[in-house]
Design a protein around this motif. Structure first.
Motif, PDB file in Angstrom:
ATOM      1  N   LEU A 286       0.830  -1.209   0.000  1.00 18.66           N
ATOM      2  CA  LEU A 286       0.000   0.000   0.000  1.00 18.66           C
ATOM      3  C   LEU A 286       0.864   1.258   0.000  1.00 18.66           C
ATOM      4  N   LEU A 287       1.920   1.218   0.826  1.00 17.06           N
ATOM      5  CA  LEU A 287       2.778   2.403   0.903  1.00 17.06           C
ATOM      6  C   LEU A 287       3.436   2.691  -0.437  1.00 17.06           C
ATOM      7  N   SER A 288       3.834   1.608  -1.155  1.00 16.95           N
ATOM      8  CA  SER A 288       4.478   1.864  -2.442  1.00 16.95           C
ATOM      9  C   SER A 288       3.465   2.414  -3.451  1.00 16.95           C
ATOM     10  N   ALA A 289       2.176   2.076  -3.243  1.00 22.58           N
ATOM     11  CA  ALA A 289       1.149   2.627  -4.136  1.00 22.58           C
ATOM     12  C   ALA A 289       0.936   4.110  -3.901  1.00 22.58           C
ATOM     13  N   LEU A 290       1.372   4.585  -2.727  1.00 25.35           N
ATOM     14  CA  LEU A 290       1.252   6.020  -2.432  1.00 25.35           C
ATOM     15  C   LEU A 290       1.970   6.856  -3.487  1.00 25.35           C
TER      16      LEU A 290
ATOM     17  N   THR B 208      -8.256   2.722 -14.243  1.00 24.04           N
ATOM     18  CA  THR B 208      -7.181   1.724 -14.146  1.00 24.04           C
ATOM     19  C   THR B 208      -5.845   2.257 -13.662  1.00 24.04           C
ATOM     20  N   VAL B 209      -5.813   3.457 -13.081  1.00 19.37           N
ATOM     21  CA  VAL B 209      -4.554   3.917 -12.503  1.00 19.37           C
ATOM     22  C   VAL B 209      -4.324   3.129 -11.210  1.00 19.37           C
ATOM     23  N   VAL B 210      -3.143   2.577 -11.066  1.00 19.27           N
ATOM     24  CA  VAL B 210      -2.874   1.782  -9.873  1.00 19.27           C
ATOM     25  C   VAL B 210      -2.374   2.693  -8.768  1.00 19.27           C
ATOM     26  N   GLU B 211      -3.313   3.318  -8.081  1.00 15.73           N
ATOM     27  CA  GLU B 211      -2.953   4.161  -6.952  1.00 15.73           C
ATOM     28  C   GLU B 211      -3.375   3.425  -5.682  1.00 15.73           C
ATOM     29  N   LEU B 212      -3.525   4.180  -4.606  1.00 12.19           N
ATOM     30  CA  LEU B 212      -3.758   3.582  -3.292  1.00 12.19           C
ATOM     31  C   LEU B 212      -5.033   2.734  -3.240  1.00 12.19           C
ATOM     32  N   LEU B 213      -6.141   3.312  -3.701  1.00 11.28           N
ATOM     33  CA  LEU B 213      -7.414   2.600  -3.579  1.00 11.28           C
ATOM     34  C   LEU B 213      -7.450   1.369  -4.492  1.00 11.28           C
ATOM     35  N   THR B 214      -6.920   1.522  -5.720  1.00 14.96           N
ATOM     36  CA  THR B 214      -6.871   0.379  -6.628  1.00 14.96           C
ATOM     37  C   THR B 214      -6.082  -0.763  -5.999  1.00 14.96           C
ATOM     38  N   THR B 215      -4.965  -0.409  -5.375  1.00 14.61           N
ATOM     39  CA  THR B 215      -4.135  -1.429  -4.742  1.00 14.61           C
ATOM     40  C   THR B 215      -4.906  -2.139  -3.642  1.00 14.61           C
TER      41      THR B 215
ATOM     42  N   ASP C 296      -7.389 -11.605  -1.392  1.00 14.40           N
ATOM     43  CA  ASP C 296      -7.484 -12.251  -0.071  1.00 14.40           C
ATOM     44  C   ASP C 296      -8.888 -12.267   0.519  1.00 14.40           C
ATOM     45  N   TRP C 297      -9.816 -11.520  -0.071  1.00 23.48           N
ATOM     46  CA  TRP C 297     -11.172 -11.414   0.475  1.00 23.48           C
ATOM     47  C   TRP C 297     -11.207 -10.930   1.913  1.00 23.48           C
ATOM     48  N   ARG C 298     -10.341  -9.993   2.207  1.00 26.93           N
ATOM     49  CA  ARG C 298     -10.401  -9.355   3.524  1.00 26.93           C
ATOM     50  C   ARG C 298     -10.467  -7.852   3.305  1.00 26.93           C
ATOM     51  N   PRO C 299     -11.657  -7.251   3.294  1.00 28.86           N
ATOM     52  CA  PRO C 299     -11.733  -5.815   3.016  1.00 28.86           C
ATOM     53  C   PRO C 299     -11.290  -4.951   4.190  1.00 28.86           C
ATOM     54  N   PHE C 300     -11.396  -5.482   5.405  1.00 27.67           N
ATOM     55  CA  PHE C 300     -11.238  -4.662   6.606  1.00 27.67           C
ATOM     56  C   PHE C 300      -9.898  -3.933   6.635  1.00 27.67           C
ATOM     57  N   GLU C 301      -8.807  -4.734   6.591  1.00 28.01           N
ATOM     58  CA  GLU C 301      -7.495  -4.118   6.770  1.00 28.01           C
ATOM     59  C   GLU C 301      -7.101  -3.194   5.621  1.00 28.01           C
ATOM     60  N   PRO C 302      -7.175  -3.663   4.355  1.00 26.60           N
ATOM     61  CA  PRO C 302      -6.703  -2.749   3.302  1.00 26.60           C
ATOM     62  C   PRO C 302      -7.492  -1.436   3.239  1.00 26.60           C
ATOM     63  N   TYR C 303      -8.815  -1.504   3.284  1.00 25.50           N
ATOM     64  CA  TYR C 303      -9.590  -0.262   3.157  1.00 25.50           C
ATOM     65  C   TYR C 303      -9.403   0.640   4.370  1.00 25.50           C
TER      66      TYR C 303
ATOM     67  N   VAL D  14      -7.024   5.499   6.747  1.00 25.45           N
ATOM     68  CA  VAL D  14      -6.163   6.137   7.742  1.00 25.45           C
ATOM     69  C   VAL D  14      -5.037   6.903   7.056  1.00 25.45           C
ATOM     70  N   LEU D  15      -4.470   6.315   5.998  1.00 25.55           N
ATOM     71  CA  LEU D  15      -3.391   7.007   5.284  1.00 25.55           C
ATOM     72  C   LEU D  15      -3.879   8.345   4.720  1.00 25.55           C
ATOM     73  N   PHE D  16      -5.053   8.313   4.081  1.00 25.44           N
ATOM     74  CA  PHE D  16      -5.592   9.564   3.539  1.00 25.44           C
ATOM     75  C   PHE D  16      -5.822  10.574   4.646  1.00 25.44           C
ATOM     76  N   LEU D  17      -6.386  10.090   5.740  1.00 26.11           N
ATOM     77  CA  LEU D  17      -6.694  10.983   6.849  1.00 26.11           C
ATOM     78  C   LEU D  17      -5.429  11.610   7.420  1.00 26.11           C
ATOM     79  N   VAL D  18      -4.429  10.750   7.688  1.00 25.51           N
ATOM     80  CA  VAL D  18      -3.214  11.240   8.335  1.00 25.51           C
ATOM     81  C   VAL D  18      -2.494  12.240   7.435  1.00 25.51           C
ATOM     82  N   ILE D  19      -2.380  11.903   6.152  1.00 25.71           N
ATOM     83  CA  ILE D  19      -1.657  12.802   5.249  1.00 25.71           C
ATOM     84  C   ILE D  19      -2.425  14.116   5.093  1.00 25.71           C
TER      85      ILE D  19
END
Lengths: 280, 220, 217
Positions: free
Chosen positions: B14-18, B167-174, B182-189, B194-199
């Motif tokens: 995710l960080l590299s997608a930033l 199709t831009v591979v940015e944070l949300l796409t990643t 992985d079918w786990r939405p909780f952690e990535p979203y 949080v990243l958007f909020l903090v920045i």
């Protein structure tokens, strides 16, 4: 701070003279300041004021800008709280109330009850721009005093007639001249029938040619007698004309006080002499 | 529910997608600032037709969604012109174009804040229009509006997830891709949120600091 | 050419209804939240101020699309299942409510202090001061920025395309796949439709403003 006040003539007890045949009504002053101090942060702007105003008495407060006159009036209207000291209205503390035999800081309920005895007219009118003239005057009687529509209307029209604006009931304040606005503001305050009314530099924001009409209205009200007035003003002729007593304050202290003829005729202190010399 | 070790495992990706998010924000902002200035100057043109055209187009862009504009650029331009533009570039153009109309209003407020005497002085000194703008007007107009421009930087940063639509591979796409795997939405979203909020908050803090400095400078 | 446009209309109409519905519902939610949070922000109670401040900080700082994803994809994972419509309205309402709260707060604070004082001198209770004197004046100040906010909100409803709610944008994407050569016209039509809705919102706001200020200024 206290020592300085002691050098000045003390003001204890009501020394009002009868005005136009109306004697001071009761022994208890309508308003009484006792050693009232006010500070903003470290800056003390009032250094212990003692002042009584008798029922029906008209007191003019004069003095240079920044002498704390307006603060004195605003504290009475409960717009600002004294830092220390007591203000009594008809013998009852304004900013304190009794709870379990002790004086504690007044709550909103107490202030609400006390405020019904006090009225104020502001330098900048502060009319409600979203209400027509009539509604500006009827709103408080209806919602605060709980009068029904007709009664509030009748009272309001009576007051607006008194200030000479009974033909402006149906216009918004923005359509009025400054003098007319201020007369509406006077009617709006009068309709609540306070025991004492604070007039806070009510002509300072007016064009010179509009000052006269407002002062004339105030003078007329003063002659009716029963309501006490605190006239904070820069109009010396007006103070001489209307007041029973004139108080000269400077630098947060009362410097001199007495009947208008005395104060304007034979000023004692140098402060007052130099102040008055600017108005000749 | 929340799995810290899983969160830690997806964080690097995710960080590299930033990076793409930052690139889109920075270039989009630069474009918006430049184009916005052009629009602001044109909307003060002497020619009524120029003014009306510029203001009309600006109003149209401001009243239509950025997402649709990006779709329009991404899907129609290649069909109409035969030129195919990379998704990220299209996204930057879309962001920059959209927010240039907002930025133009910010510039205008800055320009209108300048005393008329400055224009007259420039005229009296016989400055050319270019020199009047570059030496007299803009140096005075821009510093007070820097904080507002900073706020638009934050707004644009928060709009970059829209580029996921083309199709831009940015944070949300990643985050979407991780979720698809992985079918786990909780952690990535949540991490993306949080990243958007903090920045955003960090930039907002910096903008607030800038605003205070500007205030001090101009009340002195 | 015209016949093609006619073929698009039914789908666009369906999409328009969804867009209007989402816009209307989220606007209501946003305005209610904005009013409540804006008033709490200037409350005398410290904890209310803090709560409102935190809300505004969080929901202005987050990206709406990310919030929408979170509400729609993560909440079910945590056991809260929302319909697409509810998720959209909640996310947009929360986000724009935070911006609206700032408008409410600053408009109330922009009412001159003398108005509060005059109301106090006439012995209005603090609730009456707010309801009868200050808020009606603040409302007029709120209208122009709220108008802009509602247009932004309308535009933001296009994001519900991402959670496959069949709004205008979504239907246009369907049409595009059916009429690929007309892509530019379809998106052009779509932009025009949004522009018209935004202009109607703006017109209504201006009429309301004129009605509220009639004769007063």
């Amino acid at each position: 701070m206290d020592t300085a006040t002691k050098e000045e003539p003390a003001f204890t007890g009501s020394v009002s003279k009868p005005h136009q045949g109306k004697p001071a009504a009761s022994a208890v002053p309508v308003v009484s300041y006792r050693d009232v101090k006010k500070s903003y942060g470290d800056l003390e702007v009032l250094h212990g004021i003692d002042l009584d105003i008798a029922a029906g008495e008209k007191v003019a407060l004069i003095g240079p800008s920044g002498s704390g006159k307006t603060t004195l009036g605003r504290m009475l209207m409960t717009l600002e709280e004294p830092t220390s000291g007591v203000i009594e209205v008809e013998g009852e503390p304004l900013w304190q109330m009794e709870r379990n035999g002790k004086l504690v800081r007044a709550n909103e309920h107490h202030l609400h009850r006390m405020r019904s005895k006090i009225g104020m007219v502001f330098q900048h009118f502060n009319l409600f721009p979203h209400m027509k003239v009539l509604r500006n005057v009827t709103e408080a009687p209806r919602k605060v005093l709980g009068l029904d529509k007709e009664e509030a209307h009748d009272r309001a029209v009576e007051m607006l007639r008194k200030v000479g604006l009974e033909d402006k009931l149906d216009v918004y304040p923005s359509k009025l001249s400054g003098g007319q606005k201020q007369r509406v503001a006077i009617a709006r305050a009068l309709v609540m029938r306070p025991k004492i009314m604070v007039f806070d530099e009510v002509t300072s924001a007016l064009d010179p040619e509009l000052v006269g009409e407002v002062l004339a209205v105030i003078k007329e009200i003063a002659e009716e007698g029963e309501m006490a007035m605190m006239l904070i003003t820069h109009e010396m002729d007006f103070a001489r004309d209307v007041a029973d007593r004139v108080i000269f304050g400077a630098d947060g202290r009362i410097v001199e006080s007495g009947p208008p003829q005395e104060l304007f005729g034979q000023p004692k202190s140098d402060r007052l002499k130099s102040f008055l010399s600017r108005f000749v | 529910m929340w799995d810290w070790s899983y969160a830690a495992s997806i964080l690097p990706r995710l960080l590299s997608a930033l990076q793409a998010t930052f690139i889109a924000t920075a270039w989009g902002f630069a474009l918006a600032c430049t184009l916005g200035l052009v629009l602001a100057v044109l909307s003060r043109s002497r020619f009524v037709l120029v003014r009306l055209t510029v203001d009309g187009i600006s109003e149209f862009i401001r009243r239509t969604p950025l997402l649709v504009q990006i779709f329009f650029l991404f899907y129609s331009i290649p069909l109409l012109t035969g030129i195919s533009v990379p998704a990220l570039t299209t996204g930057i153009i879309g962001l920059g174009l959209h927010y240039s109309t907002y930025m133009s209003q910010v510039y205008r407020s800055g320009i209108e804040g300048i005393d008329n005497g400055q224009w007259e002085a420039a005229k009296a000194l016989n400055f050319t229009p270019v020199r009047t703008w570059s030496a007299i007007i803009l140096p005075q107009a821009i510093p007070p509006i820097l904080p507002i421009m900073g706020n638009y930087l934050i707004v644009m940063f928060k709009e970059t997830p829209l580029l996921a639509a083309i199709t831009v591979v940015e944070l949300l796409t990643t985050a979407k891709n991780i979720n698809a795997r992985d079918w786990r939405p909780f952690e990535p979203y949540t991490i993306v949120g949080v990243l958007f909020l903090v920045i955003s908050l960090i930039v907002a803090f910096l903008v607030g600091w800038l605003e205070n400095r500007m205030k001090q400078r101009y009340t002195r | 050419m015209v016949s093609k446009w006619l073929e698009w209309l039914p789908l666009m109409w369906e999409g328009l209804l969804i867009t209007l519905q989402v816009t209307f519902l989220s606007a209501i939610v946003a305005l209610i939240i904005a009013g409540a949070a804006g008033l709490c922000r200037i409350s005398r109670l410290k904890w209310l101020r803090g709560l409102s401040y935190t809300y505004m900080l969080l929901f202005r700082g987050i990206s709406l699309l990310v919030l929408l994803f979170w509400v729609y994809f993560v909440l079910p994972f945590l056991g809260i299942e929302l319909s697409k419509m509810a998720a959209a309205v909640l996310a947009i309402g929360l986000n724009y409510g935070a911006f609206g709260a700032e408008i409410v707060r600053s408009s109330i604070l922009a009412v001159p202090k003398g108005q509060w004082e005059a109301a106090q001198a006439l012995n209005f209770t603090s609730a009456q001061r707010m309801i009868r004197v200050v808020f009606p004046q603040a409302l007029i100040r709120m209208l122009p920025p709220m108008n802009n906010l509602m247009i932004e909100l309308l535009k933001a409803t296009s994001l519900i395309y991402f959670i496959t709610l069949t709004d205008l944008t979504y239907q246009a994407m369907i049409l595009r796949s059916l009429y690929l050569p007309q892509t530019a016209q379809i998106f052009g039509l779509l932009l025009i439709l949004y522009f018209i809705i935004a202009s109607v919102i703006s017109l209504l706001a201006r009429l309301l403003e004129r009605k509220l200020t009639a004769g007063r200024m």
